[in-house]
Write a protein that holds these residues in place. Structure first.
Motif, PDB file in Angstrom:
ATOM      1  N   THR A  70      15.390  12.949  -7.573  1.00  0.00           N
ATOM      2  CA  THR A  70      16.637  13.548  -6.995  1.00  0.00           C
ATOM      3  C   THR A  70      17.290  14.384  -7.869  1.00  0.00           C
ATOM      4  OG1 THR A  70      16.397  11.620  -5.572  1.00  0.00           O
ATOM      5  CG2 THR A  70      18.243  13.247  -5.465  1.00  0.00           C
ATOM      6  N   ARG A  71      17.530  13.667  -8.984  1.00  0.00           N
ATOM      7  CA  ARG A  71      18.027  14.592  -9.997  1.00  0.00           C
ATOM      8  C   ARG A  71      17.605  15.752 -10.466  1.00  0.00           C
ATOM      9  NH1 ARG A  71      18.905  10.795 -14.734  1.00  0.00           N
ATOM     10  NH2 ARG A  71      19.373   9.457 -13.150  1.00  0.00           N
ATOM     11  N   GLU A  72      16.244  15.854 -10.542  1.00  0.00           N
ATOM     12  CA  GLU A  72      15.568  17.128 -10.809  1.00  0.00           C
ATOM     13  C   GLU A  72      15.824  17.998  -9.663  1.00  0.00           C
ATOM     14  OE1 GLU A  72      11.518  16.700 -11.972  1.00  0.00           O
ATOM     15  OE2 GLU A  72      12.173  14.839 -13.390  1.00  0.00           O
ATOM     16  N   LYS A  73      15.696  17.682  -8.427  1.00  0.00           N
ATOM     17  CA  LYS A  73      15.735  18.413  -7.238  1.00  0.00           C
ATOM     18  C   LYS A  73      17.138  19.157  -7.257  1.00  0.00           C
ATOM     19  CE  LYS A  73      13.207  16.600  -3.380  1.00  0.00           C
ATOM     20  NZ  LYS A  73      13.278  15.629  -2.311  1.00  0.00           N
ATOM     21  N   GLU A  74      18.171  18.305  -7.520  1.00  0.00           N
ATOM     22  CA  GLU A  74      19.621  18.719  -7.431  1.00  0.00           C
ATOM     23  C   GLU A  74      19.797  20.032  -8.661  1.00  0.00           C
ATOM     24  OE1 GLU A  74      22.810  16.179  -7.543  1.00  0.00           O
ATOM     25  OE2 GLU A  74      22.244  15.370  -5.523  1.00  0.00           O
ATOM     26  N   GLU A  75      19.157  19.595  -9.757  1.00  0.00           N
ATOM     27  CA  GLU A  75      19.337  20.506 -10.797  1.00  0.00           C
ATOM     28  C   GLU A  75      18.420  21.879 -10.499  1.00  0.00           C
ATOM     29  OE1 GLU A  75      20.708  22.022 -14.320  1.00  0.00           O
ATOM     30  OE2 GLU A  75      21.010  20.059 -13.758  1.00  0.00           O
ATOM     31  N   ARG A  76      17.383  21.716 -10.052  1.00  0.00           N
ATOM     32  CA  ARG A  76      16.491  22.809  -9.642  1.00  0.00           C
ATOM     33  C   ARG A  76      17.283  23.752  -8.451  1.00  0.00           C
ATOM     34  NH1 ARG A  76      12.177  20.718  -7.012  1.00  0.00           N
ATOM     35  NH2 ARG A  76      11.776  19.390  -8.783  1.00  0.00           N
ATOM     36  N   ALA A  77      17.964  23.124  -7.334  1.00  0.00           N
ATOM     37  CA  ALA A  77      18.636  23.827  -6.358  1.00  0.00           C
ATOM     38  C   ALA A  77      19.933  24.471  -7.032  1.00  0.00           C
ATOM     39  CB  ALA A  77      19.069  22.900  -5.584  1.00  0.00           C
ATOM     40  N   LYS A  78      20.529  24.041  -8.254  1.00  0.00           N
ATOM     41  CA  LYS A  78      21.776  24.285  -8.754  1.00  0.00           C
ATOM     42  C   LYS A  78      21.392  25.475  -9.475  1.00  0.00           C
ATOM     43  CE  LYS A  78      25.263  23.061 -12.246  1.00  0.00           C
ATOM     44  NZ  LYS A  78      25.699  22.057 -13.042  1.00  0.00           N
ATOM     45  N   ASN A  79      20.250  25.612 -10.145  1.00  0.00           N
ATOM     46  CA  ASN A  79      19.518  26.563 -11.028  1.00  0.00           C
ATOM     47  C   ASN A  79      19.340  27.855 -10.075  1.00  0.00           C
ATOM     48  OD1 ASN A  79      19.993  25.447 -13.348  1.00  0.00           O
ATOM     49  ND2 ASN A  79      18.037  24.741 -13.378  1.00  0.00           N
ATOM     50  N   GLU A  80      18.584  27.557  -9.049  1.00  0.00           N
ATOM     51  CA  GLU A  80      17.992  28.518  -7.883  1.00  0.00           C
ATOM     52  C   GLU A  80      19.428  29.355  -7.371  1.00  0.00           C
ATOM     53  OE1 GLU A  80      15.832  26.563  -5.132  1.00  0.00           O
ATOM     54  OE2 GLU A  80      13.941  26.509  -6.646  1.00  0.00           O
ATOM     55  N   ALA A  81      20.531  28.486  -6.912  1.00  0.00           N
ATOM     56  CA  ALA A  81      21.695  28.947  -6.555  1.00  0.00           C
ATOM     57  C   ALA A  81      22.235  30.101  -7.546  1.00  0.00           C
ATOM     58  CB  ALA A  81      22.752  27.890  -6.188  1.00  0.00           C
ATOM     59  N   ALA A  82      22.314  29.541  -8.762  1.00  0.00           N
ATOM     60  CA  ALA A  82      23.097  30.402  -9.835  1.00  0.00           C
ATOM     61  C   ALA A  82      21.862  31.781 -10.007  1.00  0.00           C
ATOM     62  CB  ALA A  82      22.914  29.706 -11.138  1.00  0.00           C
ATOM     63  N   ILE A  83      20.649  31.798  -9.761  1.00  0.00           N
ATOM     64  CA  ILE A  83      20.036  32.862 -10.066  1.00  0.00           C
ATOM     65  C   ILE A  83      20.069  33.764  -9.018  1.00  0.00           C
ATOM     66  CG2 ILE A  83      17.631  33.545  -9.864  1.00  0.00           C
ATOM     67  CD1 ILE A  83      16.725  31.239 -11.570  1.00  0.00           C
TER      68      ILE A  83
END
Length: 117
Positions: A70-83
Motif C-alpha cells: 500500500t505504501r508503494e501504491k501511494e508513493e507511485r500515485a504521488k509521483n504520477e500526480a507530480a509528473i
C-alpha cells in the motif's frame, strides 16, 4: 527586544498613502498597540507552524502503519500526480509561446496571449 519598562518617547507613526483626497493622514500607534499587533502576528504564525507540524506527524504515523504494498501504491500515485502536474505546466508554457508567436504574426499585441491560452 524592547524593554517593556522603558518609557516610550515618541509613538510610532504610519502614513496612509491610499487616501483618495490627496492628503496624507497619520495613524499613531502606542507601544501597547504595537506590542499587541506584533504578539497577534507571532501567535498566528506559531499556530500555523504548529498545525503544519501536527499534520506532518499524523501523515507520518498513517504511512508507518501501512503495509509495504500500500505504501508503494501511494508513493507511485504521488509521483504520477507530480509528473502530470509538471507535464501540464510544460504544456501551458508551450501553448503560451505558440499563442504569442501567432498573435505576433497577426499583428495583435502579445500581452493578450494569457486570454487566448
Amino acid at each position: 527586544m524592547i524593554d517593556e519598562t522603558s518609557p516610550v518617547e515618541e509613538p510610532q507613526t504610519e502614513t496612509d498613502q491610499g487616501d483618495k483626497s490627496g492628503g496624507a493622514t497619520e495613524k499613531t500607534f502606542t507601544q501597547k498597540d504595537f506590542d499587541r499587533l506584533v504578539s497577534k502576528r507571532v501567535n498566528e504564525v506559531q499556530n500555523k507552524a504548529d498545525k503544519a507540524i501536527k499534520d506532518a506527524i499524523a501523515e507520518y504515523e498513517r504511512i508507518s502503519k501501512l503495509d509495504a504494498e500500500t505504501r508503494e501504491k501511494e508513493e507511485r500515485a504521488k509521483n504520477e500526480a507530480a509528473i502530470i502536474e509538471r507535464e501540464n505546466k510544460i504544456t501551458l508554457r508551450e501553448n503560451t509561446i505558440a499563442a504569442k508567436d501567432k498573435l505576433a504574426e497577426l499583428g495583435i499585441p502579445i500581452s493578450l496571449a494569457a486570454f487566448v491560452v
